[in-house]
Write an enzyme that holds these catalytic residues in place. Sequence first.
Site, PDB file in Angstrom:
ATOM      1  N   ARG A  92       0.856  -1.194   0.000  1.00 19.85           N
ATOM      2  CA  ARG A  92       0.000   0.000   0.000  1.00 19.85           C
ATOM      3  C   ARG A  92       0.886   1.237   0.000  1.00 19.85           C
ATOM      4  NH1 ARG A  92      -4.816  -0.512  -1.407  1.00 19.85           N
ATOM      5  NH2 ARG A  92      -5.395   1.394  -0.319  1.00 19.85           N
ATOM      6  N   HIS A 110      12.926  -3.293  -1.183  1.00 19.63           N
ATOM      7  CA  HIS A 110      12.419  -3.180  -2.555  1.00 19.63           C
ATOM      8  C   HIS A 110      13.231  -4.105  -3.454  1.00 19.63           C
ATOM      9  CE1 HIS A 110      10.568  -1.338  -6.039  1.00 19.63           C
ATOM     10  NE2 HIS A 110      11.776  -1.307  -6.579  1.00 19.63           N
ATOM     11  N   ASP A 146       9.828   4.777  -3.188  1.00 20.18           N
ATOM     12  CA  ASP A 146      11.114   4.078  -3.372  1.00 20.18           C
ATOM     13  C   ASP A 146      12.282   5.035  -3.594  1.00 20.18           C
ATOM     14  OD1 ASP A 146       9.679   1.682  -3.163  1.00 20.18           O
ATOM     15  OD2 ASP A 146       9.350   1.574  -5.323  1.00 20.18           O
ATOM     16  N   GLU A 175      17.218 -11.069  -0.272  1.00 18.11           N
ATOM     17  CA  GLU A 175      16.487 -10.186   0.653  1.00 18.11           C
ATOM     18  C   GLU A 175      16.512 -10.752   2.071  1.00 18.11           C
ATOM     19  OE1 GLU A 175      13.140  -8.089  -2.193  1.00 18.11           O
ATOM     20  OE2 GLU A 175      12.548  -9.854  -1.072  1.00 18.11           O
TER      21      GLU A 175
HETATM   22  C1  GAR Z   1       9.583  -8.871  -1.671  1.00 13.98           C
HETATM   23  O1  GAR Z   1      10.300  -9.319  -2.778  1.00 13.98           O
HETATM   24  C2  GAR Z   1       9.717  -7.379  -1.532  1.00 13.98           C
HETATM   25  O2  GAR Z   1      10.948  -6.877  -1.967  1.00 13.98           O
HETATM   26  C3  GAR Z   1       8.609  -6.894  -2.429  1.00 13.98           C
HETATM   27  O3  GAR Z   1       7.556  -7.801  -2.223  1.00 13.98           O
HETATM   28  C4  GAR Z   1       8.084  -9.076  -1.882  1.00 13.98           C
HETATM   29  C5  GAR Z   1       7.388  -9.549  -0.635  1.00 13.98           C
HETATM   30  O4  GAR Z   1       7.687 -10.887  -0.372  1.00 13.98           O
HETATM   31  N1  GAR Z   1       8.243  -5.566  -2.109  1.00 13.98           N
HETATM   32  C6  GAR Z   1       7.811  -4.689  -2.995  1.00 13.98           C
HETATM   33  O5  GAR Z   1       7.673  -4.952  -4.167  1.00 13.98           O
HETATM   34  C7  GAR Z   1       7.498  -3.326  -2.428  1.00 13.98           C
HETATM   35  N2  GAR Z   1       7.163  -2.417  -3.456  1.00 13.98           N
HETATM   36  P1  GAR Z   1       7.382 -11.497   1.067  1.00 13.98           P
HETATM   37  O6  GAR Z   1       5.925 -11.192   1.390  1.00 13.98           O
HETATM   38  O7  GAR Z   1       7.614 -12.959   0.904  1.00 13.98           O
HETATM   39  O8  GAR Z   1       8.325 -10.861   2.058  1.00 13.98           O
END
Ligand code: GAR
Length: 190
Positions: A92, A110, A146, A175
């Site tokens: 969001r 990100h 971002d 990540e």
């Molecule tokens: C992650 O790859 C994160 O970097 C991305 O969503 C994924 C969530 O994975 N975030 C975005 O794209 C933010 N704009 P998760 O729910 O398994 O942590």
Amino acid sequence: MTKRVAILISGRGSNMRALCEAMASPDFPAKPVLILSNRPDAAGLDYARAEGLPHAVIDHTQYEAREAFDAALDAELSAAQPDLICLAGFMRLLTPGFVEKWAGKLINIHPSLLPKYPGLKTHQRALDAGDAEAGCTVHYVVPEMDAGEIIGQARVPVLPGDTAETLEDRVREAEHTLYPDCLLRLVSQA
Ligand code: GAR
């Protein structure tokens, strides 16, 4: 002193889990005080329930205006008194008023090497550009999407035959190390 960490999710929650697993180590100077999802069906909530971690849902579909949703988010967070709020796949956009109130305490992960590819579909955009490497960024949240100060980045190679899905999986692995490392660095500062 043990720092208090809130984590905001919308879905799978694998980064939230990586953060919580790191904080479960006895010498990690932080603990999760709230896991908050804007979706009642977020898979990540199952982990929070199973581990007995404090969790809450604020369903954004129940709010007509972004400001009202963010006010509810703010009330729940304020009660938890976090030193740091980690956005972990929280999908969001936050209002400038909310972001400014929590400035300096609000961080995000990100899935690109910012400033490249803010926004969505980062892996496909890296593939379309013919990039040799991809990665992820932990950064402070500012009102522009971002765009906040970078705290840390991790790089992975783009391999022959990669699809957006295989690249996403490789970035997500990175990540899970980067985010706990950045969190440790931040909560270890005075
Ligand atoms: C992650 O790859 C994160 O970097 C991305 O969503 C994924 C969530 O994975 N975030 C975005 O794209 C933010 N704009 P998760 O729910 O398994 O942590």
